[in-house]
Design an enzyme around this catalytic site. Structure first.
Site, PDB file in Angstrom:
ATOM      1  CB  ALA A  82      -0.911  -0.007   1.222  1.00 50.38           C
ATOM      2  NE  ARG A  83      -2.075   6.295  -0.221  1.00 51.20           N
ATOM      3  CZ  ARG A  83      -2.873   6.749  -1.151  1.00 51.20           C
ATOM      4  NH1 ARG A  83      -2.507   6.747  -2.403  1.00 51.20           N
ATOM      5  NH2 ARG A  83      -4.049   7.211  -0.833  1.00 51.20           N
ATOM      6  CB  SER A  84       4.636   0.506  -2.700  1.00 55.13           C
ATOM      7  OG  SER A  84       3.853   0.117  -3.815  1.00 55.13           O
ATOM      8  N   GLY A  85       3.882   3.325  -4.397  1.00 55.34           N
ATOM      9  CA  GLY A  85       4.179   4.014  -5.646  1.00 55.34           C
ATOM     10  C   GLY A  85       3.949   3.151  -6.873  1.00 55.34           C
ATOM     11  CE  LYS A  86      -0.221  -1.635  -5.139  1.00 54.27           C
ATOM     12  NZ  LYS A  86      -0.232  -0.673  -4.044  1.00 54.27           N
ATOM     13  CG  HIS A 100      -5.812   6.172  -8.107  1.00 57.35           C
ATOM     14  ND1 HIS A 100      -4.952   5.256  -8.659  1.00 57.35           N
ATOM     15  CD2 HIS A 100      -5.597   6.130  -6.776  1.00 57.35           C
ATOM     16  CE1 HIS A 100      -4.244   4.684  -7.694  1.00 57.35           C
ATOM     17  NE2 HIS A 100      -4.630   5.192  -6.548  1.00 57.35           N
ATOM     18  CB  ALA A 124      -7.225  14.196  -9.943  1.00 56.05           C
TER      19      ALA A 124
END
Length: 170
Positions: free
Chosen positions: A8-12, A47, A49
């Site tokens: 989660a929130r890793s930048g994937k 996402h 935006a």
């Protein structure tokens, strides 16, 4: 096909969007999230935006295989994310999870254009305390293994940093 995994929130998702945007547009974003509450609606809005034209968004919380099969030939497709799709399928008591998983894998194998799949790596933590969570972890792991085996490239994103596990960097 590229499989992008991360926590989660890793930048994937940002990383995956960059891979698709390096290809000629228009691009197809296949969203699997469902907005069940205000927090999820805010995440979805954030996402969306980030993706101005020429992105087209198709919502596919369940029938992901059909959307992939119908994607125009040669059109770059980003699916975000497989673990949300898996959650939706597992929570549907009438779903034939094995059949849906097989259909998804087959649609990815025969996709008519470049595709990037995003998913959460959920197997790096402790064994979950309940049966549903353990089943989810196991199902996600099995799905990731099948897709990774046929993917051209597999990337693990940690703290915004991509680590190439299979294939070559772009």
């Amino acid at each position: 096909m590229t499989l992008v995994l991360g926590g989660a929130r890793s930048g994937k998702s940002r990383y995956a969007e960059g891979l698709i945007e390096a290809l000629p547009g228009p691009w197809l974003y296949v969203a699997t999230a469902q907005a069940w509450d205000d927090e999820m609606r805010a995440r979805i809005a954030e996402h969306r935006a980030r993706r101005p034209a020429p992105w087209e968004t198709v919502d596919a919380p369940r029938d992901l295989a059909s959307v992939i099969r119908r994607a125009p030939a040669g059109r770059p497709v980003l699916v975000d994310c497989l673990t949300l799709w898996l959650t939706n399928a597992m929570l549907d008591e009438d779903a034939d999870l094995a059949a849906e998983r097989d259909a998804l894998v087959e649609s990815c194998r025969t996709a008519a254009g470049p595709m990037v799949l995003v998913s959460n790596e959920v197997g790096l933590s402790i064994v979950p305390e309940n049966a549903l969570a353990r089943r989810f972890r196991d199902e996600a792991g099995r799905l990731h293994q099948r897709l990774a085996a046929m993917a051209d490239r597999v990337v693990l994103v940690v703290a915004g940093l991509p680590m190439i596990l299979k294939g070559e960097a772009r």
